[in-house]
Design a protein around this motif. Structure first.
Motif, PDB file in Angstrom:
ATOM      1  N   ARG A 207       0.826  -1.209   0.000  1.00 50.21           N
ATOM      2  CA  ARG A 207       0.000   0.000   0.000  1.00 50.21           C
ATOM      3  C   ARG A 207       0.863   1.264   0.000  1.00 50.21           C
ATOM      4  NH1 ARG A 207      -2.424  -0.696   4.640  1.00 50.21           N
ATOM      5  NH2 ARG A 207      -3.791  -2.262   3.710  1.00 50.21           N
ATOM      6  N   TYR A 208       1.965   1.223   0.741  1.00 52.36           N
ATOM      7  CA  TYR A 208       2.782   2.437   0.903  1.00 52.36           C
ATOM      8  C   TYR A 208       4.128   2.338   0.194  1.00 52.36           C
ATOM      9  CZ  TYR A 208      -0.660   3.659   4.439  1.00 52.36           C
ATOM     10  OH  TYR A 208      -1.828   3.955   5.091  1.00 52.36           O
ATOM     11  N   TYR A 209       4.206   1.489  -0.793  1.00 48.70           N
ATOM     12  CA  TYR A 209       5.503   1.238  -1.438  1.00 48.70           C
ATOM     13  C   TYR A 209       6.142   2.518  -1.967  1.00 48.70           C
ATOM     14  CZ  TYR A 209       9.072  -0.323  -4.668  1.00 48.70           C
ATOM     15  OH  TYR A 209      10.266  -0.485  -5.321  1.00 48.70           O
ATOM     16  N   ARG A 210       5.377   3.373  -2.605  1.00 47.61           N
ATOM     17  CA  ARG A 210       5.971   4.567  -3.214  1.00 47.61           C
ATOM     18  C   ARG A 210       6.641   5.447  -2.165  1.00 47.61           C
ATOM     19  NH1 ARG A 210       1.754   6.791  -7.864  1.00 47.61           N
ATOM     20  NH2 ARG A 210       1.864   4.935  -9.222  1.00 47.61           N
ATOM     21  N   ALA A 211       5.994   5.637  -1.043  1.00 52.72           N
ATOM     22  CA  ALA A 211       6.585   6.454   0.022  1.00 52.72           C
ATOM     23  C   ALA A 211       7.798   5.766   0.625  1.00 52.72           C
ATOM     24  CB  ALA A 211       5.545   6.735   1.100  1.00 52.72           C
ATOM     25  N   ILE A 212       7.702   4.455   0.840  1.00 61.35           N
ATOM     26  CA  ILE A 212       8.817   3.705   1.421  1.00 61.35           C
ATOM     27  C   ILE A 212      10.017   3.718   0.476  1.00 61.35           C
ATOM     28  CG2 ILE A 212       9.566   1.394   2.127  1.00 61.35           C
ATOM     29  CD1 ILE A 212       6.633   0.930   3.039  1.00 61.35           C
TER      30      ILE A 212
END
Length: 295
Positions: A207-212
């Motif tokens: 879900r948060y891959y882009r931010a991570i």
């Protein structure tokens, strides 16, 4: 029943050799009912050893072989108390974990509450038994500490919870901002060592891959297929493959890590499919037979 002769061997690494297989059976093959039976069986097998070792490094074995004895003590406690959550041993360690950080007391941090090498296990036990109040207190202790080893132990201990509400606290991107990459990686790696947390953690990561991906250095990002490596079904294999494959060209080193972790998933579900059969039922029956023979 083949475990007892192995535990009786003199070499610490031989005596703890069954732990990997036992944890895998616990995580992926055993039902809840079988887990309770397996926990009782393993505890009875390791109890004489644990009683002899105790929690303090003051035994004859410690004097003769301090490093090997400490490793044996840590591995046996980790299996029985933390992985299998044996109530008696877990409660004993939890009391030390509470005393260690002064939880519910006016003493503050008390480094003499338990041997330094058992800090992580004691704090993890208290996280498991006390839940949110201790989790929050330990978080405060970790964030306030300048001792890198204590922080590492504390973040590992925090990750050992399987409570959904606390898992949501762990799976919060603010950890990366508050504590940095190293402590966050320790926290997440500890958390996914528990089977109950693995799917939740992988869903969060997707879900948060882009931010991570923006926050993690490339070597850490390349290793993220490990988040899927503890999963154990054909569907998990397909899900991990579909998620990571489009990203391989963008992250150096990720392809090798994906290949390794897909192989782990394949081996795991193959084992589960093979063992959830009459063979495992026979193993369960042997444990029951052994239980009755002790009475």
């Amino acid at each position: 029943q083949a475990i007892a002769p192995v535990i009786a061997q003199p070499e610490w690494d031989v005596r703890t050799e069954p732990t990997v297989q036992v944890k895998q059976i616990w995580d992926t093959i055993a039902t809840k009912e079988q887990q309770a039976q397996l926990s009782d069986y393993i505890y009875r097998q390791y109890k004489p050893l644990l009683d002899n070792l105790g929690l303090a490094p003051d035994t004859r074995a410690d004097a003769e072989a301090p490093v090997a004895t400490q490793l044996l003590r840590e591995n046996a406690l980790d299996l029985v108390a933390i992985s299998m959550e044996q109530p008696e041993l877990l409660a004993n360690l939890a009391e030390r974990g509470k005393a260690l950080i002064g939880y519910g007391m006016d003493t503050g941090f008390n480094g003499d509450a338990i041997d330094r090498q058992l800090y992580a296990l004691a704090m993890a036990s208290a996280v498991i038994t006390e839940g949110a109040p201790y989790f929050d207190a330990l978080t405060g202790t970790a964030l306030a500490s300048n001792d890198a080893n204590l922080r590492d132990d504390a973040f590992w201990a925090l990750g050992q919870t399987s409570e959904p509400e606390l898992s949501q606290k762990i799976l919060d991107l603010r950890w990366l901002f508050n504590v940095g990459v190293t402590d966050t990686v320790t926290l997440i790696q500890s958390h996914i060592s528990k089977m109950d947390n693995r799917q939740r953690a992988f869903d969060w990561f997707k879900r948060y891959y882009r931010a991570i991906a923006v926050m993690l250095p490339t070597p850490y990002l390349a290793s993220t297929p490990e988040l899927s490596g503890g999963l154990c079904s054909r569907e998990d294999y397909a899900d991990a493959q579909a998620f990571f494959r489009p990203k391989l060209a963008q992250v150096e080193g990720m392809q090798r890590m994906l290949r390794q972790n897909l192989e782990k998933i394949h081996l795991c579900y193959s084992l589960v499919e093979a063992q959830r059969s009459s063979d495992w039922e026979l193993a369960t029956a042997l444990i029951r037979t052994d239980t009755h023979s002790d009475k």
